[in-house]
Design an enzyme around this catalytic site. Structure first.
Site, short mmCIF file in Angstrom:
data_model
loop_
_atom_site.label_atom_id
_atom_site.label_comp_id
_atom_site.label_asym_id
_atom_site.label_seq_id
_atom_site.Cartn_x
_atom_site.Cartn_y
_atom_site.Cartn_z
N SER A 135 -9.43 9.81 2.78
CA SER A 135 -8.02 9.52 2.87
C SER A 135 -6.75 10.29 2.71
O SER A 135 -6.25 9.84 1.77
CB SER A 135 -8.27 7.79 3.69
OG SER A 135 -7.31 7.60 4.03
N TYR A 148 -7.55 -0.70 0.17
CA TYR A 148 -8.13 0.50 0.92
C TYR A 148 -7.73 1.47 0.33
O TYR A 148 -8.37 2.39 -0.65
CB TYR A 148 -7.87 -0.04 2.42
CG TYR A 148 -8.26 1.10 3.33
CD1 TYR A 148 -9.71 1.79 3.69
CD2 TYR A 148 -7.13 2.27 3.51
CE1 TYR A 148 -10.13 2.65 4.53
CE2 TYR A 148 -8.56 3.21 4.80
CZ TYR A 148 -9.03 3.91 4.38
OH TYR A 148 -9.66 5.16 5.14
#
Ligand SMILES: NC(=O)c1ccc[n+]([C@@H]2O[C@H](COP(=O)([O-])OP(=O)(O)OC[C@H]3O[C@@H](n4cnc5c(N)ncnc54)[C@H](OP(=O)(O)O)[C@@H]3O)[C@@H](O)[C@H]2O)c1
Length: 280
Positions: A135, A148
């Site tokens: 990501s 995350y």
């Protein structure tokens, strides 16, 4: 014979788009996730080349069953797309250690377990591709995304180390770094932010961040652009170690790499509206 690819987290979003795209490109795709009913629906879209497999990446028995099933078809995997992921976000102070463990169980240990399960057969075959869906959060960590972002930073480090280790065995490792992509993950993140937006010392900040974040996913590109990057990483003779998707966001990463963190902090605060909370 068609090359076989295992895509984890294929029941929706980026994994689903990737499974369908790869099937249309002629790969034999093992589409894996926990929701087998959704995968069964998906197999109708794959020109007969999508094969659903029930898989929980946090469950060793489930991983063994999935690999046995693929090998029982007489197939050696050419590629593994480690896409399964969840997003546990919220103010650091409000998140429990269990939240952190849950995040790492899927995004990191699940990916590690899947990779361990397929590496021996790729090494013996002398070829293979591991594609890890990271990501932008693996390089730039927004506020309220600590578990995350940490899990995705870990994916970056792991992938560098692994790539250098398995290269001599004909196995290539790439990280795909999506920025905002229009999937259900946006709604899941909004729901989590909502939980922290009414009470607690960070509630005002969370509300401001949530309002900015709400615009991100719905206006973002469809998951098919990530699927195309995965296809490139699987088929290029010399795949990149990293693919930022969309490529137009590469400038963001350049800023991250070359500007002082203080400058990035201020730009980030201005973009998200969090600058009004800055203590002068
Ligand atoms: N959307 C974005 O903007 C964005 C941006 C950057 C990176 N990413 C990354 O891209 C990947 C896919 O995200 P997405 O947006 O497509 O999310 P999504 O729509 O929420 O899909 C997540 C997928 O992961 C699967 N999954 C979750 N836990 C699992 C488990 N324990 N075992 C097996 N499968 C599991 C889910 O299937 P089941 O529930 O059926 O198991 C689902 O198919 C993630 O790694 C995410 O971090 C997304």
């Amino acid at each position: 014979m068609h090359q076989s690819i295992l895509v984890t987290g294929a029941s929706r979003g980026i994994g689903e788009a990737t499974a369908v795209h790869l099937a249309h490109k002629g790969f034999r795709v093992y589409a894996a996730a926990r929701q087998i009913d959704k995968l069964n629906e998906l197999s109708a879209l794959g020109s007969g080349r999508i094969h659903p497999i029930a898989l929980d990446v946090t469950d060793p028995a489930s991983i063994d069953n999935a690999i046995e099933r693929i090998n029982a078809d007489g197939n050696t995997l050419y590629g593994l797309v480690n896409n399964a992921g969840t997003s546990i976000i919220g103010p650091f102070e409000d998140l429990s250690l269990d939240d952190w463990r849950d995040q790492f169980e899927v995004n990191l240990f699940g990916l590690v377990a899947m990779t361990r399960a397929v590496l021996p057969q790729m090494r013996e075959a002398g070829r293979g591709r591991i594609i890890n869906i990271g990501s932008i959060s693996g390089r730039i960590a927004a506020a309220f995304q600590s578990p995350y972002a940490a899990s995705k930073h870990a994916v970056e480090g792991l992938s560098d180390s692994l790539r250098r280790e398995v290269m001599p065995h004909g196995i290539k490792v790439s990280v795909i770094r999506p920025v905002f992509i229009n999937t259900d993950m946006g709604k899941q993140q909004q729901d989590r932010l909502e939980e922290y937006s009414s009470t607690g010392p960070y509630a005002d900040q969370v509300r401001t961040f949530k309002a900015w974040h709400a615009k991100g996913h719905p206006s973002a590109p469809s998951p098919s652009i990530v699927a195309e990057a995965v296809h490139n990483a699987l088929t290029a003779d010399r795949p990149y170690s990293r693919y930022t998707v969309p490529q137009s966001k590469l400038g963001l990463l350049a800023l991250r790499n070359f500007m002082p963190s203080g400058v990035i902090d201020r730009m980030y605060e201005r973009v998200t509206g969090l600058d009004r909370f800055r203590k002068r």
